[in-house]
Design a protein around this motif. Structure first.
Motif, PDB file in Angstrom:
ATOM      1  N   TYR A 187       0.803  -1.224   0.000  1.00 14.54           N
ATOM      2  CA  TYR A 187       0.000   0.000   0.000  1.00 14.54           C
ATOM      3  C   TYR A 187       0.839   1.278   0.000  1.00 14.54           C
ATOM      4  O   TYR A 187       0.306   2.376   0.018  1.00 14.54           O
ATOM      5  CB  TYR A 187      -0.957   0.004   1.197  1.00 14.54           C
ATOM      6  N   PHE A 188       2.165   1.133   0.010  1.00 18.45           N
ATOM      7  CA  PHE A 188       3.014   2.318  -0.099  1.00 18.45           C
ATOM      8  C   PHE A 188       2.989   2.793  -1.557  1.00 18.45           C
ATOM      9  O   PHE A 188       2.764   1.995  -2.460  1.00 18.45           O
ATOM     10  CB  PHE A 188       4.445   1.976   0.327  1.00 18.45           C
ATOM     11  N   PRO A 189       3.225   4.104  -1.789  1.00 18.15           N
ATOM     12  CA  PRO A 189       3.207   4.588  -3.177  1.00 18.15           C
ATOM     13  C   PRO A 189       4.160   3.767  -4.046  1.00 18.15           C
ATOM     14  O   PRO A 189       5.254   3.411  -3.610  1.00 18.15           O
ATOM     15  CB  PRO A 189       3.695   6.036  -3.055  1.00 18.15           C
ATOM     16  N   ARG A 190       3.719   3.520  -5.271  1.00 14.65           N
ATOM     17  CA  ARG A 190       4.488   2.643  -6.160  1.00 14.65           C
ATOM     18  C   ARG A 190       5.883   3.190  -6.448  1.00 14.65           C
ATOM     19  O   ARG A 190       6.827   2.447  -6.662  1.00 14.65           O
ATOM     20  CB  ARG A 190       3.731   2.470  -7.487  1.00 14.65           C
ATOM     21  N   ASP A 191       6.006   4.542  -6.441  1.00 14.71           N
ATOM     22  CA  ASP A 191       7.302   5.112  -6.820  1.00 14.71           C
ATOM     23  C   ASP A 191       8.270   5.243  -5.636  1.00 14.71           C
ATOM     24  O   ASP A 191       9.341   5.800  -5.773  1.00 14.71           O
ATOM     25  CB  ASP A 191       7.100   6.475  -7.489  1.00 14.71           C
ATOM     26  N   LYS A 192       7.891   4.742  -4.487  1.00 12.97           N
ATOM     27  CA  LYS A 192       8.789   4.828  -3.325  1.00 12.97           C
ATOM     28  C   LYS A 192       9.747   3.635  -3.326  1.00 12.97           C
ATOM     29  O   LYS A 192       9.308   2.490  -3.271  1.00 12.97           O
ATOM     30  CB  LYS A 192       7.960   4.833  -2.030  1.00 12.97           C
ATOM     31  N   GLN A 193      11.043   3.927  -3.413  1.00 11.78           N
ATOM     32  CA  GLN A 193      12.016   2.827  -3.414  1.00 11.78           C
ATOM     33  C   GLN A 193      12.461   2.583  -1.977  1.00 11.78           C
ATOM     34  O   GLN A 193      13.133   3.416  -1.380  1.00 11.78           O
ATOM     35  CB  GLN A 193      13.214   3.197  -4.275  1.00 11.78           C
ATOM     36  N   ILE A 194      12.061   1.442  -1.443  1.00  4.52           N
ATOM     37  CA  ILE A 194      12.368   1.162  -0.036  1.00  4.52           C
ATOM     38  C   ILE A 194      13.190  -0.118   0.043  1.00  4.52           C
ATOM     39  O   ILE A 194      12.839  -1.124  -0.570  1.00  4.52           O
ATOM     40  CB  ILE A 194      11.079   0.969   0.792  1.00  4.52           C
ATOM     41  N   LYS A 195      14.285  -0.070   0.791  1.00  4.90           N
ATOM     42  CA  LYS A 195      15.073  -1.300   0.933  1.00  4.90           C
ATOM     43  C   LYS A 195      15.031  -1.795   2.372  1.00  4.90           C
ATOM     44  O   LYS A 195      14.958  -1.002   3.318  1.00  4.90           O
ATOM     45  CB  LYS A 195      16.505  -1.090   0.467  1.00  4.90           C
ATOM     46  N   VAL A 196      15.064  -3.109   2.507  1.00  8.72           N
ATOM     47  CA  VAL A 196      15.123  -3.702   3.843  1.00  8.72           C
ATOM     48  C   VAL A 196      16.600  -3.853   4.182  1.00  8.72           C
ATOM     49  O   VAL A 196      17.378  -4.354   3.372  1.00  8.72           O
ATOM     50  CB  VAL A 196      14.425  -5.084   3.848  1.00  8.72           C
ATOM     51  N   SER A 197      16.994  -3.386   5.366  1.00  7.67           N
ATOM     52  CA  SER A 197      18.413  -3.469   5.716  1.00  7.67           C
ATOM     53  C   SER A 197      18.591  -3.807   7.192  1.00  7.67           C
ATOM     54  O   SER A 197      17.874  -3.294   8.050  1.00  7.67           O
ATOM     55  CB  SER A 197      19.089  -2.131   5.420  1.00  7.67           C
ATOM     56  N   LEU A 198      19.586  -4.655   7.441  1.00  8.16           N
ATOM     57  CA  LEU A 198      19.907  -4.978   8.834  1.00  8.16           C
ATOM     58  C   LEU A 198      21.014  -4.070   9.348  1.00  8.16           C
ATOM     59  O   LEU A 198      21.386  -4.135  10.514  1.00  8.16           O
ATOM     60  CB  LEU A 198      20.355  -6.447   8.939  1.00  8.16           C
ATOM     61  N   ASN A 199      21.553  -3.250   8.453  1.00  8.52           N
ATOM     62  CA  ASN A 199      22.625  -2.346   8.869  1.00  8.52           C
ATOM     63  C   ASN A 199      22.328  -0.914   8.409  1.00  8.52           C
ATOM     64  O   ASN A 199      23.000  -0.370   7.522  1.00  8.52           O
ATOM     65  CB  ASN A 199      23.961  -2.835   8.290  1.00  8.52           C
ATOM     66  N   PRO A 200      21.312  -0.302   9.006  1.00 10.13           N
ATOM     67  CA  PRO A 200      20.924   1.035   8.542  1.00 10.13           C
ATOM     68  C   PRO A 200      22.032   2.070   8.724  1.00 10.13           C
ATOM     69  O   PRO A 200      22.148   2.994   7.920  1.00 10.13           O
ATOM     70  CB  PRO A 200      19.696   1.377   9.398  1.00 10.13           C
ATOM     71  N   VAL A 201      22.870   1.890   9.749  1.00 10.43           N
ATOM     72  CA  VAL A 201      23.921   2.885  10.009  1.00 10.43           C
ATOM     73  C   VAL A 201      24.881   2.962   8.823  1.00 10.43           C
ATOM     74  O   VAL A 201      25.221   4.050   8.341  1.00 10.43           O
ATOM     75  CB  VAL A 201      24.669   2.543  11.320  1.00 10.43           C
ATOM     76  N   LYS A 202      25.279   1.804   8.318  1.00 12.50           N
ATOM     77  CA  LYS A 202      26.203   1.774   7.170  1.00 12.50           C
ATOM     78  C   LYS A 202      25.534   2.438   5.954  1.00 12.50           C
ATOM     79  O   LYS A 202      26.145   3.255   5.262  1.00 12.50           O
ATOM     80  CB  LYS A 202      26.566   0.318   6.866  1.00 12.50           C
ATOM     81  N   GLU A 203      24.270   2.089   5.735  1.00 11.73           N
ATOM     82  CA  GLU A 203      23.535   2.663   4.589  1.00 11.73           C
ATOM     83  C   GLU A 203      23.500   4.187   4.698  1.00 11.73           C
ATOM     84  O   GLU A 203      23.690   4.905   3.722  1.00 11.73           O
ATOM     85  CB  GLU A 203      22.083   2.154   4.575  1.00 11.73           C
ATOM     86  N   ILE A 204      23.242   4.657   5.915  1.00 12.01           N
ATOM     87  CA  ILE A 204      23.103   6.108   6.124  1.00 12.01           C
ATOM     88  C   ILE A 204      24.449   6.802   5.914  1.00 12.01           C
ATOM     89  O   ILE A 204      24.536   7.837   5.244  1.00 12.01           O
ATOM     90  CB  ILE A 204      22.544   6.384   7.544  1.00 12.01           C
ATOM     91  N   GLN A 205      25.503   6.213   6.468  1.00 19.63           N
ATOM     92  CA  GLN A 205      26.830   6.831   6.315  1.00 19.63           C
ATOM     93  C   GLN A 205      27.208   6.907   4.841  1.00 19.63           C
ATOM     94  O   GLN A 205      27.699   7.931   4.357  1.00 19.63           O
ATOM     95  CB  GLN A 205      27.870   6.026   7.107  1.00 19.63           C
ATOM     96  N   GLU A 206      26.955   5.833   4.112  1.00 24.65           N
ATOM     97  CA  GLU A 206      27.295   5.823   2.684  1.00 24.65           C
ATOM     98  C   GLU A 206      26.445   6.830   1.905  1.00 24.65           C
ATOM     99  O   GLU A 206      26.925   7.504   1.005  1.00 24.65           O
ATOM    100  CB  GLU A 206      27.102   4.415   2.111  1.00 24.65           C
ATOM    101  N   PHE A 207      25.185   6.923   2.297  1.00 24.93           N
ATOM    102  CA  PHE A 207      24.270   7.854   1.615  1.00 24.93           C
ATOM    103  C   PHE A 207      24.768   9.291   1.767  1.00 24.93           C
ATOM    104  O   PHE A 207      24.867  10.041   0.794  1.00 24.93           O
ATOM    105  CB  PHE A 207      22.864   7.692   2.199  1.00 24.93           C
ATOM    106  N   PHE A 208      25.101   9.672   2.996  1.00 21.57           N
ATOM    107  CA  PHE A 208      25.539  11.056   3.197  1.00 21.57           C
ATOM    108  C   PHE A 208      26.959  11.294   2.681  1.00 21.57           C
ATOM    109  O   PHE A 208      27.346  12.422   2.416  1.00 21.57           O
ATOM    110  CB  PHE A 208      25.412  11.454   4.675  1.00 21.57           C
ATOM    111  N   ALA A 209      27.725  10.195   2.528  1.00 18.93           N
ATOM    112  CA  ALA A 209      29.075  10.348   1.957  1.00 18.93           C
ATOM    113  C   ALA A 209      29.001  10.412   0.432  1.00 18.93           C
ATOM    114  O   ALA A 209      30.014  10.573  -0.247  1.00 18.93           O
ATOM    115  CB  ALA A 209      29.950   9.187   2.399  1.00 18.93           C
ATOM    116  N   GLY A 210      27.788  10.224  -0.095  1.00 18.13           N
ATOM    117  CA  GLY A 210      27.602  10.329  -1.544  1.00 18.13           C
ATOM    118  C   GLY A 210      27.912   9.057  -2.290  1.00 18.13           C
ATOM    119  O   GLY A 210      27.988   9.043  -3.517  1.00 18.13           O
ATOM    120  N   LYS A 211      28.095   7.931  -1.542  1.00 12.94           N
ATOM    121  CA  LYS A 211      28.352   6.667  -2.233  1.00 12.94           C
ATOM    122  C   LYS A 211      27.029   6.070  -2.659  1.00 12.94           C
ATOM    123  O   LYS A 211      26.051   6.111  -1.908  1.00 12.94           O
ATOM    124  CB  LYS A 211      29.051   5.676  -1.283  1.00 12.94           C
ATOM    125  N   LYS A 212      27.007   5.470  -3.835  1.00 11.18           N
ATOM    126  CA  LYS A 212      25.769   4.838  -4.313  1.00 11.18           C
ATOM    127  C   LYS A 212      25.518   3.582  -3.524  1.00 11.18           C
ATOM    128  O   LYS A 212      26.436   2.834  -3.221  1.00 11.18           O
ATOM    129  CB  LYS A 212      25.893   4.509  -5.794  1.00 11.18           C
TER     130      LYS A 212
END
Ligand code: SF4
Length: 620
Positions: free
Chosen positions: A594-619
């Protein structure tokens, strides 16, 4: 599209905006109503341009209805731009609530609406309000004409500016606005003016306009269902009857026995509650009174109107009008047992509306054009059904912001599911929250399903998080909220954490652009309490929508709240931010679909790593 023809005052169309405006033009020309899911950033207020152009051509009046004061400003500013860019004068009146427009009330006055209305009535009836008497005085006709000329020339104006000019000229701003409304091409106001039937009738009478000649734009329309239900809900408690008895004694109104009988009847309804039960469904006949009782209460209300700010006779007669009405479909009648602060039992009965389509659907059919829009009207077919707008065109537009500016993560190792709540679970949630916010370079907000859960996790979270923690408290005033947000914004470089409740003061309706908010964490799923009303709604919608009651009454309101909370993070094309959904259920297909179709959501067990990479500009 010719920009002048559709009164589009900006140099360029934003992505998808042109498509949206074209849709509005087409539907107006074809006489269709429209319901649009239009995410933040599309510039949806710009639909006012083509609607005004159409209304001018067809001699219609436009109502732009919004529950947010900030949106009044956006709408007025857009109409100002139309005037500046095309020289097109659009006579506009911006209505705030009467209390906010009153010359006698200062912004810091915290009077309730009921008390204000009594005060205003008292002032008028006793000829004590000069602003009011001036308005109808023939001796002031010269000044009055000069004011209207000035206002017409300066239109469009924000309500605050109009209030200032009217007050300086010595006239009641509300009366001035109502007078302007007769000729205005655009009226900006709250839902209240159109969806509360009695208010609408008196306003339309006063403005001398017909509903068929109006085009209605409902902004932030995800709020409409709840607001409309409140307009049609009537409540009476033993506390109100006690207060009326005190007023009866004070003024010797002779209604002591009548009020005592009503109180006895109300107390007797307690027998419908089983031991330990707090609320139960009841029927209309269990609390019936003669019509003459309403007349007597109205007379008593009239007798003390000048003396009392809080007129309890008025409240009781208003309740009885609603209660005695025999419309049962889409309504629920409930008796509740509560406790006063002193520990005394209070019995409360109410007739509550559980189906907003009872008001919205007929109104949409009566008006010339009806446009509903919001950034969270998904799944749109649900809103269509809930509001009785099956006949309307429904369109979902995509989120216009760059996908790479937003990181959506589901962390599936915690939950606030009732059967899994425990000290250990609260501790885990606090740890994940602290790790997530400490990984974000800047301000963060964490939203909880309830104040109780927020308190549980806050005490654990505060000892783990390195950032300054600011928690909302219940029932904050407008001024307190503004001061809270200003303080929060000042932390943008060091980083602070706002703890709030999903349906509280900050879960929606706040715009924290750019660096003011870098991440949102949604803890758990903000379901409504599964109380009697929710259960009755589920059953009602099960009958109405063949077995989908749970989705309509319980699931979709939760999805809307979650998306509203999540939506606080990215407010402009250049905003970059993270949203973490902290509950295993978000990864379950039955919710995720039921989430909007255009929302890209990933399941992650390590959100901290994802967040650090996101703000560091890594894909990622
Ligand atoms: S009449 Fe106008 S100025 Fe006077 S009390 Fe009422 S709202 Fe205020």
């Amino acid at each position: 599209m010719d920009k002048k023809e559709i009164l589009f005052p900006f140099p360029d169309f934003r992505s998808i905006q042109k498509e949206m405006i074209k849709e509005v033009c087409d539907q107006l020309e074809n006489n269709h109503d429209l319901i649009m899911h239009a995410p933040t950033g599309l510039g949806k207020t710009a639909v006012l341009g083509p609607v005004i152009a159409y209304a001018k051509q067809h001699k219609k009046k436009v109502f732009f209805l919004t529950p947010r004061h900030a949106q009044h400003k956006v709408a007025v500013d857009l109409i100002k731009m139309i005037k500046d860019v095309y020289g097109e004068r659009v006579y506009t009146v911006d209505f705030l609530g009467k209390k906010h427009m009153c010359s006698l009330i200062k912004p810091e006055d915290t009077m309730t609406s009921g008390a204000f209305y009594n005060l205003c009535r008292h002032q008028r009836q006793q000829n004590m309000c000069d602003y009011y008497t001036n308005f109808s005085s023939s001796r002031k006709s010269f000044e009055r004409k000069a004011l209207f000329k000035d206002l017409r020339f300066k239109s469009p104006q924000h309500a605050e500016d109009m209030k200032l000019l009217s007050t300086q000229a010595g006239f009641c701003p509300y009366e001035v606005a109502a007078q302007m409304g007769k000729k205005a091409q655009v009226i900006i106001g709250d839902y209240y003016y159109l969806f509360a039937e009695s208010v609408r009738d008196s306003l339309f009478n006063r403005l001398q306009i017909n509903i068929e000649d109006c085009i209605i734009i409902v902004d932030e329309a995800h709020n409409l269902t709840d607001r409309v239900k409140k307009f049609l809900t009537f409540t009476l408690s033993t506390g109100t009857l006690d207060a009326a008895m005190s007023q009866d004694q004070k003024y010797g109104l002779g209604l002591k026995d009548l009020l005592a009988t009503m109180k006895t009847k109300l107390l007797a309804l307690k027998q419908h509650l089983s031991f330990g039960e707090q609320e139960q469904r009841i029927t209309r006949d269990l609390f019936m009174v003669d019509d003459s009782v309403i007349d007597e209460l109205e007379l008593a209300a009239e007798a003390i109107v000048d003396q009392e700010q809080q007129n309890h006779f008025l409240s009781i007669s208003h309740f009885l009008e609603g209660w005695t009405d025999d419309d049962e479909v889409g309504f629920l009648r409930v008796v509740q047992l509560e406790e006063s602060r002193q520990g005394d039992p209070i019995i409360r009965i109410s007739k509550r509306c559980i189906d907003a389509s009872k008001v919205v659907s007929p109104l949409a059919k009566d008006v010339h054009g009806f446009i509903l829009m919001s950034g969270t009207l998904t799944p749109i077919s649900v809103y269509q059904k809930m509001l009785g707008l099956d006949h309307a065109q429904a369109i979902e537009f995509e989120n216009p912001f760059p996908k790479e500016n937003e990181l959506n993560i589901i962390y599936p190792r915690t939950t606030t599911r009732f059967e899994q709540r425990s000290e250990a679970m609260f501790e885990d949630i606090a740890i994940v929250c602290a790790n997530v916010v400490d990984a974000v370079p800047g301000n963060c907000a964490i939203f909880f399903p309830s104040y109780a859960l927020m308190a549980e996790i806050k005490q654990r979270f505060e000892t783990k998080c390195k950032k300054t923690v600011m928690a909302e408290v219940r029932d904050m005033s407008k001024e307190e909220k503004a001061a809270f947000l200003e303080k929060f914004k000042r932390y943008k470089d060091r980083g602070a954490v706002l703890l709030g409740v999903a349906a509280g003061s900050f879960g929606e309706g706040i715009d924290l652009f750019g660096d003011f908010l870098k991440a949102v964490v949604v803890v758990g799923m903000p379901f409504t309490r599964p109380d009697l009303e929710t259960q009755e709604m589920i059953e009602y919608f099960n009958r109405k929508f063949t077995g989908n009651g749970w989705e309509y009454a319980y699931l979709f309101p939760m999805i809307t709240k979650t998306l509203q909370n999540a939506g606080r993070c990215i407010r402009s094309e250049t905003d970059k931010g993270v949203i973490v959904y902290l509950d295993e259920r978000y990864s379950w297909p039955r919710y995720r679909k039921y989430f909007p179709r255009d929302k890209q959501i990933k399941v992650s067990l390590n959100p901290v790593k994802e967040i650090q990479e996101f703000f560091a500009g890594k894909k990622s």
